[in-house]
Design a protein around this motif. Structure first.
Motif, PDB file in Angstrom:
ATOM      1  N   LYS A  49      -0.240   3.521  -6.070  1.00 19.84           N
ATOM      2  CA  LYS A  49      -1.583   4.020  -6.402  1.00 19.84           C
ATOM      3  C   LYS A  49      -1.499   5.357  -7.136  1.00 19.84           C
ATOM      4  CE  LYS A  49      -3.159   2.286  -1.910  1.00 19.84           C
ATOM      5  NZ  LYS A  49      -3.789   1.034  -2.293  1.00 19.84           N
ATOM      6  N   HIS A  92      -9.854   2.051   0.877  1.00 19.98           N
ATOM      7  CA  HIS A  92      -9.442   2.731   2.108  1.00 19.98           C
ATOM      8  C   HIS A  92     -10.728   2.898   2.912  1.00 19.98           C
ATOM      9  CE1 HIS A  92      -6.048   3.959  -0.398  1.00 19.98           C
ATOM     10  NE2 HIS A  92      -5.473   4.564   0.627  1.00 19.98           N
ATOM     11  N   HIS A 143       1.396   5.375  -1.909  1.00 20.02           N
ATOM     12  CA  HIS A 143       1.022   6.459  -2.829  1.00 20.02           C
ATOM     13  C   HIS A 143       2.353   7.069  -3.278  1.00 20.02           C
ATOM     14  CE1 HIS A 143      -3.201   6.519  -1.116  1.00 20.02           C
ATOM     15  NE2 HIS A 143      -2.533   5.946  -0.119  1.00 20.02           N
ATOM     16  N   HIS A 200      -6.809   0.117   6.446  1.00 19.16           N
ATOM     17  CA  HIS A 200      -6.943   0.955   7.657  1.00 19.16           C
ATOM     18  C   HIS A 200      -7.727   0.190   8.735  1.00 19.16           C
ATOM     19  CE1 HIS A 200      -4.964   4.555   6.332  1.00 19.16           C
ATOM     20  NE2 HIS A 200      -5.685   4.581   5.235  1.00 19.16           N
ATOM     21  N   HIS A 230       0.862  -1.194   0.000  1.00 17.50           N
ATOM     22  CA  HIS A 230       0.000   0.000   0.000  1.00 17.50           C
ATOM     23  C   HIS A 230       0.892   1.235   0.000  1.00 17.50           C
ATOM     24  CE1 HIS A 230      -3.852   2.111   1.611  1.00 17.50           C
ATOM     25  NE2 HIS A 230      -2.963   3.055   1.350  1.00 17.50           N
ATOM     26  N   ASN A 248       2.191   2.870   3.336  1.00 16.55           N
ATOM     27  CA  ASN A 248       1.251   3.962   3.053  1.00 16.55           C
ATOM     28  C   ASN A 248       2.006   5.237   2.695  1.00 16.55           C
ATOM     29  OD1 ASN A 248      -1.193   5.296   2.768  1.00 16.55           O
ATOM     30  ND2 ASN A 248      -1.569   5.508   4.953  1.00 16.55           N
TER      31      ASN A 248
HETATM   32 ZN   LIG Z   1      -3.540   5.023   1.359  1.00 23.61          ZN
END
Ligand SMILES: [Zn+2]
Length: 406
Positions: free
Chosen positions: A140, A241, A73, A264, A71, A316
């Motif tokens: 992502k 998410h 970004h 999450h 996960h 994350n």
């Molecule tokens: Zn995220």
């Protein structure tokens, strides 16, 4: 004849019934980029030099599967250090936004950035992950919230995989929030994603899964389900998410959609976790966000464990709630804050992280036929990977059977 063989090392295979799938004093061999053989040294069917063109004598330490950051970004422009500074000087969320901060700042900066500069930034971050033994990274989109920038982010993700020895799993997160042009019209924005953006990403071969924000500040269950249906029509798996700021039943919605993971989950209901257990959906825990946001509500790890919900961990990596490029730090946080065992934490960035990406046949454990992606660590026990707080014990890494420069 194998291409290469590693000997004088302990293997943490992450499969089987013993802790960590440990195979002390093991041997592992690679051929054509894949694991060709592994077992105890005593079972090696000949002299090492007679079996492989290259023999790596490791002189101790542990060899684990290459880590999987499931996960991130990773592709964005700029940073939000100013927001961080403002908040610590007493500014609230509204003041940060009024000063041009928050997610809109990152969306503006990412829209303005060209592919070259986005790639340069992303490579720095992926290199930091690789220096911790990470060999697979989910990336992502979601900082464009328009057609061109979303596609640009996904093209950059693909370019990262060309530029570095790393497996990149690109995820379409156009539904990270409502695009600025669609403020107050979330349904129209979802329509736009379904009609214009997702088909273009699919056509260009840029996407392997579809993610969405299922929270009070993002999208409702029915809106996300509509996007999920479009994803399925393209043959793409889904994830969300969700349940980070309140219980939105998101875990259950992902489970009912046959999704890969719900991410999450601090506020996920017992019913959602039961639905996830039945569906085999992964609970993808993100302690970096929990830490940064000083969230005191923790995911219900005890129930996840009792129900057999597979738990994965991700960095994350993002400029707002989790500005980190350290997956090892997440292992520590997952143990100290969420109460995972050290073995669960390592499974969370290997076996279960691969499952969260639908790549469990390819990576995540040491098994014959899987990719020969390894991390070799200067540690006495695999527990050290979660124990050290910001200390990296990686000695070397192997990608597709070949040693990589770090
Ligand atoms: Zn995220």
């Amino acid at each position: 004849m194998w291409d290469a063989l590693w000997i004088d090392v302990n293997l943490a295979t992450m499969v089987g019934t013993v802790p960590y799938g440990a195979l002390p004093d093991g041997v592992i061999a690679a051929a054509n980029g894949k694991i060709a053989w592994l077992g105890p040294r005593a079972a090696l069917p000949g002299a090492p030099e007679a079996l492989a063109r290259q023999v790596q004598r490791c002189a101790g330490g542990w060899l684990t599967p290459g880590l999987v950051d499931c996960h991130t970004h990773l592709v964005f422009a700029g940073h939000r250090a100013r927001d961080f500074e403002m908040r610590l000087n007493g500014a609230d969320r509204a003041a940060v936004l009024a000063a041009g901060g928050g997610i809109p700042h990152t969306v503006r900066a990412t829209r303005e950035a060209n592919e070259e500069s986005l790639l340069a930034d992303a490579l720095q971050r992926v290199d930091a992950l690789r220096r911790e033994g990470v060999t697979t990274v989910e990336v992502k989109s979601g900082y464009g919230l328009d057609r061109d920038t979303e596609l640009r982010q996904l093209r950059v993700a693909r370019a990262v995989a060309k530029a570095r020895p790393v497996r990149i799993v690109p995820t379409f997160l156009g539904a990270h929030g409502v695009g600025p042009e669609y403020q107050g019209r979330p349904d129209d924005y979802i329509d736009f994603l379904i009609r214009d953006v997702l088909p273009a990403a699919v056509r260009d071969g840029l996407v392997e899964a579809v993610d969405a924000g299922l929270e009070s500040n993002c999208f409702t269950g029915p809106q996300v389900e509509r996007l999920f249906a479009a994803a399925k029509a393209h043959g793409l798996p889904v994830k969300a998410h969700t349940d980070q700021y309140g219980d939105f039943g998101g875990g259950g919605i992902v489970a009912r959609a046959g999704g890969l993971s719900a991410d999450h989950l601090e506020y996920a209901s017992d019913a959602s976790l039961r639905a996830m257990a039945e569906a085999g959906a992964v609970a993808l825990l993100l302690p970096g966000a929990n830490f940064t946001l000083r969230e005191t509500r923790m995911p219900n790890v005890a129930l996840m464990r009792a129900l057999g919900v597979p738990m994965a961990l991700g960095s994350n990596c993002n400029p707002g709630s989790s500005p980190t490029t350290s997956l090892l730090l997440m292992l520590n946080m997952a143990c100290t804050m969420f109460g995972l065992t050290t073995e669960e934490a390592l499974a969370g960035v290997t076996r279960n992280a691969a499952k969260a990406l639908g790549r469990e046949r390819e990576v995540g454990t040491l098994e014959v036929g899987k990719a020969a992606d390894f991390a070799l660590w200067d540690i006495d026990t695999p527990a050290e990977l979660a124990y050290w707080l910001g200390r990296n014990r990686l000695r070397s890494a192997v990608f597709g059977g070949a040693p990589v420069a770090l």
